[in-house]
Design a protein around this motif. Structure first.
Motif, PDB file in Angstrom:
ATOM      1  N   VAL A 239       0.858  -1.185   0.000  1.00  0.00           N
ATOM      2  CA  VAL A 239       0.000   0.000   0.000  1.00  0.00           C
ATOM      3  C   VAL A 239       0.897   1.238   0.000  1.00  0.00           C
ATOM      4  N   PRO A 240       0.914   2.057  -1.101  1.00  0.00           N
ATOM      5  CA  PRO A 240       1.792   3.237  -1.172  1.00  0.00           C
ATOM      6  C   PRO A 240       1.148   4.442  -0.506  1.00  0.00           C
ATOM      7  N   ALA A 241       1.963   5.357  -0.049  1.00  0.00           N
ATOM      8  CA  ALA A 241       1.492   6.610   0.516  1.00  0.00           C
ATOM      9  C   ALA A 241       2.595   7.655   0.400  1.00  0.00           C
ATOM     10  N   LEU A 242       2.205   8.940   0.330  1.00  0.00           N
ATOM     11  CA  LEU A 242       3.157  10.049   0.219  1.00  0.00           C
ATOM     12  C   LEU A 242       3.137  10.855   1.499  1.00  0.00           C
ATOM     13  N   ASN A 262     -13.139 -23.773   8.553  1.00  0.00           N
ATOM     14  CA  ASN A 262     -14.119 -24.863   8.481  1.00  0.00           C
ATOM     15  C   ASN A 262     -14.852 -25.071   9.793  1.00  0.00           C
ATOM     16  N   SER A 263     -14.232 -24.677  10.914  1.00  0.00           N
ATOM     17  CA  SER A 263     -14.887 -24.876  12.209  1.00  0.00           C
ATOM     18  C   SER A 263     -15.989 -23.856  12.448  1.00  0.00           C
ATOM     19  N   GLY A 264     -15.947 -22.747  11.725  1.00  0.00           N
ATOM     20  CA  GLY A 264     -16.924 -21.698  11.937  1.00  0.00           C
ATOM     21  C   GLY A 264     -16.552 -20.749  13.061  1.00  0.00           C
ATOM     22  N   PHE A 265     -15.432 -21.029  13.751  1.00  0.00           N
ATOM     23  CA  PHE A 265     -14.980 -20.172  14.844  1.00  0.00           C
ATOM     24  C   PHE A 265     -13.589 -19.657  14.506  1.00  0.00           C
ATOM     25  N   VAL A 266     -13.477 -18.374  14.131  1.00  0.00           N
ATOM     26  CA  VAL A 266     -12.176 -17.812  13.755  1.00  0.00           C
ATOM     27  C   VAL A 266     -12.143 -16.340  14.140  1.00  0.00           C
ATOM     28  N   THR A 267     -10.982 -15.903  14.601  1.00  0.00           N
ATOM     29  CA  THR A 267     -10.774 -14.506  15.006  1.00  0.00           C
ATOM     30  C   THR A 267      -9.670 -13.904  14.154  1.00  0.00           C
ATOM     31  N   LEU A 268      -9.887 -12.673  13.666  1.00  0.00           N
ATOM     32  CA  LEU A 268      -8.890 -11.971  12.855  1.00  0.00           C
ATOM     33  C   LEU A 268      -8.294 -10.835  13.669  1.00  0.00           C
ATOM     34  N   MET A 269      -6.981 -10.830  13.818  1.00  0.00           N
ATOM     35  CA  MET A 269      -6.258  -9.794  14.549  1.00  0.00           C
ATOM     36  C   MET A 269      -5.253  -9.133  13.615  1.00  0.00           C
ATOM     37  N   SER A 270      -4.861  -7.894  13.942  1.00  0.00           N
ATOM     38  CA  SER A 270      -3.901  -7.189  13.085  1.00  0.00           C
ATOM     39  C   SER A 270      -3.011  -6.291  13.917  1.00  0.00           C
ATOM     40  N   THR A 271      -1.837  -6.026  13.364  1.00  0.00           N
ATOM     41  CA  THR A 271      -0.901  -5.116  14.032  1.00  0.00           C
ATOM     42  C   THR A 271      -1.282  -3.664  13.819  1.00  0.00           C
ATOM     43  N   HIS A 272      -1.987  -3.363  12.724  1.00  0.00           N
ATOM     44  CA  HIS A 272      -2.411  -2.006  12.417  1.00  0.00           C
ATOM     45  C   HIS A 272      -3.818  -2.054  11.833  1.00  0.00           C
ATOM     46  N   SER A 273      -4.529  -0.935  11.936  1.00  0.00           N
ATOM     47  CA  SER A 273      -5.865  -0.825  11.369  1.00  0.00           C
ATOM     48  C   SER A 273      -5.893   0.269  10.318  1.00  0.00           C
ATOM     49  N   PRO A 274      -6.801   0.166   9.353  1.00  0.00           N
ATOM     50  CA  PRO A 274      -6.910   1.235   8.358  1.00  0.00           C
ATOM     51  C   PRO A 274      -7.116   2.587   9.038  1.00  0.00           C
ATOM     52  N   GLY A 275      -6.408   3.631   8.509  1.00  0.00           N
ATOM     53  CA  GLY A 275      -6.468   4.947   9.115  1.00  0.00           C
ATOM     54  C   GLY A 275      -5.356   5.203  10.090  1.00  0.00           C
ATOM     55  N   ALA A 276      -4.527   4.155  10.362  1.00  0.00           N
ATOM     56  CA  ALA A 276      -3.389   4.343  11.257  1.00  0.00           C
ATOM     57  C   ALA A 276      -2.363   5.257  10.606  1.00  0.00           C
ATOM     58  N   ASP A 282       9.097   1.707   4.732  1.00  0.00           N
ATOM     59  CA  ASP A 282       8.225   0.538   4.638  1.00  0.00           C
ATOM     60  C   ASP A 282       7.904   0.007   6.039  1.00  0.00           C
ATOM     61  N   THR A 283       6.619  -0.157   6.328  1.00  0.00           N
ATOM     62  CA  THR A 283       6.172  -0.724   7.609  1.00  0.00           C
ATOM     63  C   THR A 283       5.338  -1.974   7.320  1.00  0.00           C
ATOM     64  N   PRO A 284       5.753  -3.138   7.862  1.00  0.00           N
ATOM     65  CA  PRO A 284       4.946  -4.344   7.638  1.00  0.00           C
ATOM     66  C   PRO A 284       3.656  -4.308   8.463  1.00  0.00           C
ATOM     67  N   VAL A 285       2.592  -4.725   7.842  1.00  0.00           N
ATOM     68  CA  VAL A 285       1.297  -4.880   8.513  1.00  0.00           C
ATOM     69  C   VAL A 285       0.936  -6.365   8.459  1.00  0.00           C
ATOM     70  N   THR A 286       0.585  -6.929   9.628  1.00  0.00           N
ATOM     71  CA  THR A 286       0.289  -8.364   9.695  1.00  0.00           C
ATOM     72  C   THR A 286      -1.134  -8.579  10.186  1.00  0.00           C
ATOM     73  N   PHE A 301       1.670  -7.540   4.531  1.00  0.00           N
ATOM     74  CA  PHE A 301       1.935  -6.605   3.426  1.00  0.00           C
ATOM     75  C   PHE A 301       2.622  -5.369   3.987  1.00  0.00           C
ATOM     76  N   ASN A 302       3.186  -4.537   3.102  1.00  0.00           N
ATOM     77  CA  ASN A 302       3.894  -3.335   3.517  1.00  0.00           C
ATOM     78  C   ASN A 302       3.075  -2.093   3.210  1.00  0.00           C
ATOM     79  N   VAL A 303       3.153  -1.156   4.125  1.00  0.00           N
ATOM     80  CA  VAL A 303       2.712   0.207   3.835  1.00  0.00           C
ATOM     81  C   VAL A 303       3.979   1.005   3.526  1.00  0.00           C
ATOM     82  N   SER A 304       4.095   1.437   2.283  1.00  0.00           N
ATOM     83  CA  SER A 304       5.320   2.099   1.814  1.00  0.00           C
ATOM     84  C   SER A 304       5.084   3.601   1.699  1.00  0.00           C
ATOM     85  N   VAL A 305       5.716   4.334   2.585  1.00  0.00           N
ATOM     86  CA  VAL A 305       5.555   5.793   2.612  1.00  0.00           C
ATOM     87  C   VAL A 305       6.803   6.442   2.015  1.00  0.00           C
ATOM     88  N   THR A 306       6.584   7.249   0.967  1.00  0.00           N
ATOM     89  CA  THR A 306       7.685   7.976   0.305  1.00  0.00           C
ATOM     90  C   THR A 306       7.443   9.464   0.448  1.00  0.00           C
TER      91      THR A 306
END
Length: 348
Positions: A239-242, A262-276, A282-286, A301-306
């Motif tokens: 994801v590029p940014a200036l 397949n179990s129907g029970f899953v949780t999604l976690m992240s190191t960063h959220s949109p709008g951060a 380059d900052t990796p987002v997991t 993926f990377n957030v690449s700020v130039t």
């Protein structure tokens, strides 16, 4: 004078009377039916004769209901009776009861608190004034004491693995067998063999109930495990940014990926959220998806700020990219032109 002695074989009765010399017969009444008696004639302290006989079994009484600890008796009503007396004795003579009074007009009585699997003789006498007449006697055995049903061959704890493409798995086993000392018990269960089970530990219980409402239980577990990794859909690319000159951070947006399992029970976690806000570089987002079994899947993926070379360039470039993304050459020429304009503006 001569003495006549009469003894019941079970030792519960002992009768004696005196008769005149030369008497050759004497009648004893109100004896118990179906009972062995021994008669001895004694004269001048010497036994002159003896005899052993059994009284007849009368048929004016019947046992209409028998359980392990009770017997229901019915008999022919004697119209002139003022009351009835019930007596009974066990075959082993350990239990006996005499003269249980029943009011006149009744033709049924329940004798309780008996011993299970024991032979009893019951006798009924009709009381008519001062006279007691035998109504009848009956011999019957109480039933075995009812015991709780038994569930045999209870299944062992069972394990199954959840398939890759389903939230459930069918599990089979051999049901236990139920027996009882009084017929066939009714069996129910919380789950039937072949039922569908979801991920996790489930207790299965079988219950057997007999005719006396006595129960037996049998339980085991079905443990469904999951070895399939969760999935993450639509993982973003870089994801590029200036970064505008003078700023240290820039807020960056992206579309959040979606998770599934397949179990129907899953949780999604992240190191960063949109709008951060992100710094230059380059900052990796997991994003990490974790299912109920602890299986994980990652999306990185990377957030690449130039740096933008000018404020105007950054603003204009965002407008241009919104309308129609410029080519690399157009981007270069645009940057150079904006820089020239910016330089002229500063020098004036």
């Amino acid at each position: 004078m001569a003495r006549i002695q009469l003894f019941s074989d079970d030792g519960l009765e002992e009768l004696e009377r005196t008769v005149d010399p030369g008497t050759t017969s004497s009648v004893f009444s109100n004896l118990r039916p179906d009972t062995i008696y021994t008669m001895i004639v004694v004269s001048d302290d010497a036994v002159v004769s003896s005899d052993t006989r059994k009284t007849n079994l009368l048929d004016g009484i019947s046992a209409t209901m028998v359980t392990s600890d009770s017997v229901q008796l019915t008999w022919n009503v004697v119209g002139t009776a003022t009351s009835y007396e019930i007596s009974f004795i066990s075959q082993d003579t350990t239990t006996a009861e005499l003269n249980t009074s029943i009011s006149a007009g009744q033709s049924m009585a329940l004798v309780q608190n008996l011993q299970p699997q024991t032979l009893y003789t019951f006798s009924i006498v009709a009381v008519i004034g001062t006279t007691r007449n035998n109504v009848g006697s009956v011999t019957t055995a109480t039933e075995n004491a009812n015991e709780s049903p038994v569930l045999s061959n209870c299944p062992n704890d069972t394990a199954a693995v959840l398939p890759d493409t389903s939230s459930f798995v069918s599990v089979t086993w051999t049901p236990p067998t139920a027996t009882d000392d009084d017929g066939t018990p009714t069996v129910s269960s919380t789950h039937q063999q072949g039922s569908l089970f979801e991920y996790g530990l489930t207790y299965v219980t079988y219950t057997a109930v007999d005719t006396e409402a006595l129960t037996a239980n049998c339980s085991f577990t079905v443990n469904v495990t999951d070895t399939t990794l969760p999935v993450i859909n639509n993982c973003p690319g870089t994801v590029p940014a200036l970064l505008i000159p003078g700023d240290s951070l820039v807020e960056v947006l992206w579309t959040v990926p979606t998770e599934g399992d397949n179990s129907g029970f899953v949780t999604l976690m992240s190191t960063h959220s949109p709008g951060a806000a992100f710094p230059l570089g380059d900052t990796p987002v997991t994003y990490t998806a974790v299912d109920a079994a602890g299986n994980t899947m990652a999306c990185i993926f990377n957030v690449s700020v130039t740096p933008a070379r000018s404020v105007l360039f950054a603003i204009n470039l965002e407008v241009q990219e919104t309308l129609s993304p410029p080519s690399q050459e157009e981007r270069f020429l645009l940057e150079q032109g904006i820089d020239a304009l910016w330089s002229d503006a500063v020098n004036k």
